[in-house]
Design a protein around this motif. Structure first.
Motif, PDB file in Angstrom:
ATOM      1  N   ASP A  46      35.219  21.465 -66.933  1.00 12.53           N
ATOM      2  CA  ASP A  46      35.136  20.975 -68.162  1.00 12.53           C
ATOM      3  C   ASP A  46      36.456  19.943 -68.640  1.00 12.53           C
ATOM      4  O   ASP A  46      37.499  20.808 -68.560  1.00 12.53           O
ATOM      5  N   ALA A  47      36.295  18.642 -68.977  1.00 16.25           N
ATOM      6  CA  ALA A  47      37.392  17.971 -69.425  1.00 16.25           C
ATOM      7  C   ALA A  47      37.550  17.447 -70.698  1.00 16.25           C
ATOM      8  O   ALA A  47      36.342  17.017 -71.136  1.00 16.25           O
ATOM      9  N   GLN A  48      38.338  17.514 -71.277  1.00 17.23           N
ATOM     10  CA  GLN A  48      38.407  16.986 -72.793  1.00 17.23           C
ATOM     11  C   GLN A  48      39.640  15.825 -72.837  1.00 17.23           C
ATOM     12  O   GLN A  48      40.502  16.247 -72.324  1.00 17.23           O
ATOM     13  N   LEU A  49      39.444  14.609 -73.391  1.00 17.54           N
ATOM     14  CA  LEU A  49      40.466  13.737 -73.428  1.00 17.54           C
ATOM     15  C   LEU A  49      40.820  13.131 -74.916  1.00 17.54           C
ATOM     16  O   LEU A  49      39.645  12.979 -75.527  1.00 17.54           O
ATOM     17  N   TYR A  50      41.868  13.145 -75.302  1.00 21.77           N
ATOM     18  CA  TYR A  50      42.220  12.712 -76.633  1.00 21.77           C
ATOM     19  C   TYR A  50      43.203  11.734 -76.630  1.00 21.77           C
ATOM     20  O   TYR A  50      44.430  11.839 -75.785  1.00 21.77           O
ATOM     21  N   ASP A  51      43.408  10.695 -77.465  1.00 22.60           N
ATOM     22  CA  ASP A  51      43.994   9.764 -77.723  1.00 22.60           C
ATOM     23  C   ASP A  51      45.016  10.070 -78.905  1.00 22.60           C
ATOM     24  O   ASP A  51      44.631  10.230 -80.149  1.00 22.60           O
ATOM     25  N   LEU A  52      46.148  10.771 -78.684  1.00 22.93           N
ATOM     26  CA  LEU A  52      47.156  11.542 -79.971  1.00 22.93           C
ATOM     27  C   LEU A  52      47.451  10.481 -80.945  1.00 22.93           C
ATOM     28  O   LEU A  52      47.676  10.753 -82.066  1.00 22.93           O
ATOM     29  N   ALA A  53      47.807   9.105 -80.412  1.00 21.62           N
ATOM     30  CA  ALA A  53      48.146   7.962 -81.412  1.00 21.62           C
ATOM     31  C   ALA A  53      47.379   7.862 -82.489  1.00 21.62           C
ATOM     32  O   ALA A  53      47.552   7.732 -83.638  1.00 21.62           O
ATOM     33  N   SER A  54      45.761   8.021 -82.101  1.00 20.24           N
ATOM     34  CA  SER A  54      44.792   7.777 -83.222  1.00 20.24           C
ATOM     35  C   SER A  54      44.247   8.765 -83.806  1.00 20.24           C
ATOM     36  O   SER A  54      43.674   8.940 -84.814  1.00 20.24           O
ATOM     37  N   ASP A  55      44.309  10.170 -82.974  1.00 23.54           N
ATOM     38  CA  ASP A  55      43.768  11.182 -83.333  1.00 23.54           C
ATOM     39  C   ASP A  55      44.601  12.323 -82.965  1.00 23.54           C
ATOM     40  O   ASP A  55      44.330  13.084 -81.939  1.00 23.54           O
ATOM     41  N   PRO A  56      45.766  12.633 -83.847  1.00 23.99           N
ATOM     42  CA  PRO A  56      46.698  13.614 -83.588  1.00 23.99           C
ATOM     43  C   PRO A  56      46.202  15.128 -83.590  1.00 23.99           C
ATOM     44  O   PRO A  56      46.836  16.141 -83.114  1.00 23.99           O
ATOM     45  N   THR A  57      44.949  15.241 -84.278  1.00 22.48           N
ATOM     46  CA  THR A  57      44.538  16.877 -84.514  1.00 22.48           C
ATOM     47  C   THR A  57      43.276  16.986 -83.331  1.00 22.48           C
ATOM     48  O   THR A  57      42.685  17.952 -83.724  1.00 22.48           O
ATOM     49  N   GLU A  58      43.254  16.009 -82.605  1.00 20.25           N
ATOM     50  CA  GLU A  58      42.236  16.110 -81.425  1.00 20.25           C
ATOM     51  C   GLU A  58      40.906  16.351 -81.902  1.00 20.25           C
ATOM     52  O   GLU A  58      40.028  17.481 -81.453  1.00 20.25           O
ATOM     53  N   GLN A  59      40.285  15.695 -82.687  1.00 23.56           N
ATOM     54  CA  GLN A  59      38.724  15.829 -83.256  1.00 23.56           C
ATOM     55  C   GLN A  59      37.931  14.806 -82.217  1.00 23.56           C
ATOM     56  O   GLN A  59      36.670  15.353 -82.459  1.00 23.56           O
ATOM     57  N   ARG A  60      38.351  14.085 -81.745  1.00 24.11           N
ATOM     58  CA  ARG A  60      37.275  13.084 -80.990  1.00 24.11           C
ATOM     59  C   ARG A  60      37.605  13.117 -79.425  1.00 24.11           C
ATOM     60  O   ARG A  60      38.749  12.555 -79.146  1.00 24.11           O
ATOM     61  N   ASP A  61      36.764  13.592 -78.648  1.00 25.68           N
ATOM     62  CA  ASP A  61      36.889  13.826 -77.239  1.00 25.68           C
ATOM     63  C   ASP A  61      36.506  12.517 -76.712  1.00 25.68           C
ATOM     64  O   ASP A  61      35.222  11.905 -76.849  1.00 25.68           O
TER      65      ASP A  61
END
Length: 451
Positions: A388-403
């Motif tokens: 399973d892979a999760q991918l986050y854009d920390l620039a716009s989503d620093p708390t990792e809420q949107r995979d």
């Protein structure tokens, strides 16, 4: 003849000047190497430190240190639990096992060989009760007694307060007659659970209930609370915002208590004339979760709340201060950074990365079934068994809420390739490394540390 006399007179004057210079230089010692104070605070989230933008004033002493330091705003640990994190911090090596190999030099050994006196005060039940090799290289190594073999119970031994760690360090500094520079490692257990700050009446974050006792104290024993259960019963009532707030009140109060003790330590260093000349590092082994992804405490995943830690490096007085570094850095690079700055040989096996001089965009973490890889603002969390892979854009989503794994297939492919490249280049036998990490997590579960 007059020209010859003039030449002789000039030569004589030069010899006299050289003699005087040498006379004065005999009494001038060579520049002294700076001492190093390495402060490792267990379970300290960066985003709960006021110097990192937290709205509560949890850390005035740390904030004051930050004004004198290089502040790394995006430092990450290599694991969300103590042993692998600390082993990598102390060696600069990619160690995933339970102990440091005898062939691997530690920071204490490196400084000891460079002529430093070395001392550690360590308060962590895992480090105190397991054979990890962290004591090698220390002239003096102070720990507390192990009371119970189960690590969750060991937390209740005395939960050695921060003040005890601070006073042990001050007494050592006062009693030492050694003129050599020192390398000192202080491992504070606060604010690790159970969240039970000494004298909670001192905390501005705990509100008294109708009974006159701080309401938050009711959930300080997080490991015995339903909050800590990974699999809650289907009929269990939802965790209320008020319950979560109580836990955070206690955690913040632990930080405030720890900070006051650090303030005492820094005040002593200043009064003793040691503060300016000492290189001070302050960081943490990992963070803490408060239900953001349905997880509590730590060791449960590789999300940012369990990996993002504060990192301050206060250089000696002659160096520029108040510098902020926003690019990602990782704690495994601390050892080579200190060696590079102090011009000490770390050995050929050390990672050649100096975060004081160079910027890096890649970081990694490996624990249990997961590996996490950073590339600038993108972060991949990959489960090595389920894939399973999760991918986050920390620039716009620093708390990792949107995979973003489904919506960014090209980025996902690039990060998966980067993960494979990292494993292949870092560990020749990465399958064994992954298995070792999983085994270590299982052992901590058997000891009661992980649920």
């Amino acid at each position: 003849m007059s020209q010859l006399k003039g030449l002789v007179a000039a030569l004589a004057a030069l010899l006299v000047l050289i003699g005087i210079t040498q006379l004065f230089s005999l009494g001038t010692p060579a520049p002294r190497a700076p001492s190093v104070l390495f402060i490792l605070v267990d379970t300290l989230r960066a985003d709960h430190i006021s110097a990192y933008g937290y709205p509560r004033l949890t850390s005035p002493a740390i904030d004051a240190l930050a004004l004198d330091s290089v502040v790394f705003s995006d430092a990450v640990s290599q694991a969300p639990v103590t042993i692998p994190s600390v082993l990598q911090i102390l060696t600069g090596q990619l160690l995933i096992g339970k102990s440091i190999p005898t062939s691997t030099p530690t920071l204490a050994q490196i400084f000891q060989n460079a002529g430093y006196s070395t001392m550690a005060v360590v308060d962590n039940p895992i480090l105190e009760s397991r054979e990890t090799g962290i004591e090698v290289g220390f002239d003096s190594f102070f720990t507390n007694a192990v009371v119970d073999e189960r690590l969750d119970q060991q937390h209740y031994k005395t939960n050695t307060p921060a003040d005890v760690i601070t006073q042990r360090a001050i007494r050592w500094l006062e009693d030492r007659s050694d003129s050599r520079p020192f390398f000192t490692w202080l491992h504070y257990f606060d604010p690790h659970d159970p969240y039970s700050p000494p004298y909670p009446q001192d905390s501005p974050f705990l509100q008294a209930s109708d009974s006159g006792r701080p309401e938050s104290m009711q959930v300080g024993d997080i490991r015995r609370s339903p909050l800590a259960q990974q699999k809650r019963p289907p009929d269990a009532p939802p965790i209320s915002a008020r319950q979560r707030a109580r836990v955070i009140d206690l955690y913040d109060s632990e930080i405030r208590y720890l900070d006051r003790s650090l303030g005492d330590l820094f005040e002593y260093l200043k009064l003793a004339g040691l503060y300016d000349e000492t290189l001070i590092v302050l960081t943490s082994d990992h963070g803490e979760a408060f239900g953001e992804h349905g997880e509590w405490m730590h060791g449960r995943s590789l999300h940012r709340n369990q990996l993002h830690v504060p990192l301050l490096i206060k250089l000696p007085q002659s160096e520029p201060r108040q510098r902020k570094v926003d690019t990602p850095v990782q704690l495994i690079d601390l050892a080579p950074t200190l060696c590079a700055y102090l011009r000490i040989d770390c050995g050929s096996a050390a990672r050649d990365r100096n975060i004081l001089e160079h910027s890096y965009t890649d970081t990694f973490a490996l624990w249990n079934f997961w590996i996490a890889v950073r590339d600038e603002s993108w972060k991949l969390i990959y489960h090595t068994t389920t894939r399973d892979a999760q991918l986050y854009d920390l620039a716009s989503d620093p708390t990792e809420q949107r995979d973003r794994a489904q919506s960014e297939p090209e980025t996902l492919a690039r990060m998966l390739a980067k993960k494979d490249e990292l494993l292949e280049s870092s560990w020749k036998h990465h399958e064994a490394v992954l298995e070792q990490s999983i085994q270590q997590a299982e052992q901590l579960k058997e000891l009661g540390y992980l649920q």
